[in-house]
Design a protein around this motif. Structure first.
Motif, short mmCIF file in Angstrom:
data_model
loop_
_atom_site.label_atom_id
_atom_site.label_comp_id
_atom_site.label_asym_id
_atom_site.label_seq_id
_atom_site.Cartn_x
_atom_site.Cartn_y
_atom_site.Cartn_z
N ASP A 235 14.90 5.46 -11.22
CA ASP A 235 14.57 6.89 -11.14
C ASP A 235 13.55 7.14 -10.05
O ASP A 235 13.59 8.18 -9.38
N MET A 236 12.61 6.20 -9.88
CA MET A 236 11.62 6.36 -8.81
C MET A 236 12.32 6.49 -7.47
O MET A 236 11.98 7.37 -6.66
N ALA A 237 13.29 5.62 -7.20
CA ALA A 237 13.99 5.65 -5.92
C ALA A 237 14.74 6.96 -5.75
O ALA A 237 14.69 7.61 -4.69
N ARG A 238 15.45 7.37 -6.79
CA ARG A 238 16.23 8.62 -6.71
C ARG A 238 15.33 9.83 -6.47
O ARG A 238 15.66 10.71 -5.66
N LEU A 239 14.21 9.87 -7.16
CA LEU A 239 13.30 11.01 -7.01
C LEU A 239 12.61 10.99 -5.66
O LEU A 239 12.39 12.05 -5.06
N ALA A 240 12.26 9.81 -5.18
CA ALA A 240 11.63 9.72 -3.86
C ALA A 240 12.57 10.21 -2.79
O ALA A 240 12.16 10.94 -1.86
N LEU A 241 13.85 9.86 -2.89
CA LEU A 241 14.83 10.32 -1.91
C LEU A 241 15.07 11.82 -2.04
O LEU A 241 15.14 12.54 -1.04
N ALA A 242 15.22 12.30 -3.27
CA ALA A 242 15.53 13.71 -3.50
C ALA A 242 14.40 14.62 -3.04
O ALA A 242 14.64 15.73 -2.55
N SER A 243 13.16 14.16 -3.18
CA SER A 243 12.00 14.99 -2.82
C SER A 243 11.65 14.88 -1.34
O SER A 243 10.78 15.62 -0.86
N GLY A 244 12.28 13.96 -0.63
CA GLY A 244 11.92 13.74 0.76
C GLY A 244 10.70 12.88 0.93
O GLY A 244 10.17 12.74 2.04
N ALA B 59 10.58 9.71 0.71
CA ALA B 59 10.94 8.46 1.39
C ALA B 59 12.40 8.52 1.79
O ALA B 59 13.19 9.26 1.21
N THR B 60 12.75 7.76 2.81
CA THR B 60 14.14 7.62 3.22
C THR B 60 14.68 6.31 2.66
O THR B 60 13.92 5.46 2.18
N GLU B 61 15.99 6.13 2.75
CA GLU B 61 16.57 4.87 2.31
C GLU B 61 16.01 3.70 3.11
O GLU B 61 15.78 2.61 2.58
N GLY B 62 15.77 3.93 4.40
CA GLY B 62 15.16 2.89 5.22
C GLY B 62 13.76 2.55 4.75
O GLY B 62 13.37 1.37 4.75
N ASP C 51 0.84 -1.20 0.00
CA ASP C 51 0.00 0.00 0.00
C ASP C 51 0.87 1.25 0.00
O ASP C 51 0.59 2.22 -0.72
N GLU C 52 1.92 1.24 0.81
CA GLU C 52 2.83 2.38 0.87
C GLU C 52 3.56 2.56 -0.46
O GLU C 52 3.76 3.69 -0.92
N TRP C 53 3.96 1.44 -1.06
CA TRP C 53 4.63 1.51 -2.37
C TRP C 53 3.72 2.18 -3.41
O TRP C 53 4.17 3.05 -4.16
N LEU C 54 2.45 1.77 -3.46
CA LEU C 54 1.53 2.32 -4.44
C LEU C 54 1.35 3.82 -4.23
O LEU C 54 1.37 4.60 -5.19
N ASP C 55 1.18 4.23 -3.00
CA ASP C 55 1.03 5.65 -2.72
C ASP C 55 2.28 6.43 -3.14
O ASP C 55 2.17 7.49 -3.77
N LEU C 56 3.46 5.90 -2.83
CA LEU C 56 4.71 6.57 -3.19
C LEU C 56 4.87 6.62 -4.70
O LEU C 56 5.23 7.68 -5.26
N TYR C 57 4.60 5.52 -5.37
CA TYR C 57 4.77 5.49 -6.83
C TYR C 57 3.88 6.53 -7.50
O TYR C 57 4.32 7.27 -8.37
N ARG D 112 12.45 -1.09 3.28
CA ARG D 112 11.29 -1.77 3.86
C ARG D 112 10.26 -2.10 2.76
O ARG D 112 9.68 -3.20 2.77
N LEU D 113 10.04 -1.19 1.81
CA LEU D 113 9.12 -1.47 0.71
C LEU D 113 9.63 -2.60 -0.17
O LEU D 113 8.86 -3.44 -0.64
#
Length: 254
Positions: free
Chosen positions: A209-218, A220-223, A144-150, A227-228
């Motif tokens: 790119d999803m991971a890089r953008l999620a981290l850059a925008s705040g 999501a964290t690496e942790g 669920d968290e993955w879908l929201d983040l994506y 977890r996802l």
């Protein structure tokens, strides 16, 4: 767009729709291209004879390698902007985009360009997922968290992750009047399919790119991303794991 060595199971469901559906609908279209569509849908590289597709150079390198492996020299590859295709009007019998419009900034303009380069009597065919309609079992909170983040990251980049439900509207706005709209699903419920789909997303969550953008925008964290990723691996390892994806599909006659 990437070439593959073997087309089986889950991968086959990703490439069979456009070849079979367009070929069935392409009676007014020159047969040489319909035949080529069927052949290259089996190859899994999504390229029409004398046609072009848009992808990164790395992906095109894989497609070129697959074409060479099959001894084909009659396929062209190029990287292009979907909003301004570098081809004359009325160039192709069939113009196809699979899981593309969800990623472009202006899908209506992209469809107008696809229509422009398609010959009268030809076909523009598109298919896109609708992420909000994805469903799975067991109910793993990390998914669920993955879908929201994506969905948040995709929209921040100017895309529309719920493109499937919007395709018909986009086509009408682009000026198409003869449109057949359908939907279909992919289902992942075998160990092989779960391992492929779950493993793919477990990697993408960490390295994409999803991971890089999620981290850059705040967002999501690496942790969070780790977890996802583990959530996807947990789902893939479930004996009762099941997941279904909805797609919108269009056959537009020019």
């Amino acid at each position: 767009m990437a070439g593959v060595q073997t087309v089986t199971g889950a991968l086959w469901r990703r490439v069979q729709w456009w070849g079979s559906t367009c070929a069935k609908s392409a009676k007014p279209v020159k047969s040489r291209n319909a035949t080529a569509m069927r052949e290259y849908s089996r190859a899994g590289c999504g390229i029409r004879r004398r046609g072009r597709g848009s992808a990164g150079e790395e992906a095109l390198g894989l497609a070129r390698a697959e074409a060479r492996r099959r001894g084909r020299s009659d396929i062209g590859f190029s990287v292009a902007d979907a909003h301004a295709l570098p081809f004359p009007d009325d160039t192709f019998d069939v113009v196809h985009a699979h899981q593309v419009l969800q990623h472009v900034g202006d899908p209506v303009l992209a469809l107008r360009e696809m229509r422009r380069v398609c010959r009268p009597g030809g076909i523009v065919a598109v298919r896109d997922s609708d992420y909000a309609a994805f469903t799975w079992f067991p109910e793993i909170p990390e998914l669920d968290e993955w879908l929201d983040l994506y969905r948040r990251v995709a929209r921040a980049c100017g895309g529309e992750p719920d493109a499937g439900r919007r395709l018909l509207s986009w086509a009408h706005t682009a000026g198409f009047t003869d449109v057949s709209a359908t939907s279909s699903t992919w289902c992942f419920a075998t160990p092989e399919d779960r391992a492929w789909w779950g493993g793919m997303w477990a990697e993408r969550v960490l390295k994409s790119d999803m991971a890089r953008l999620a981290l850059a925008s705040g967002g999501a964290t690496e942790g969070d991303l780790r977890r996802l990723s583990e959530g996807w691996r947990a789902w893939a390892g479930e004996r009762d794991g099941w997941l279904s994806l909805l797609h919108g599909e269009l056959i537009c006659r020019v």
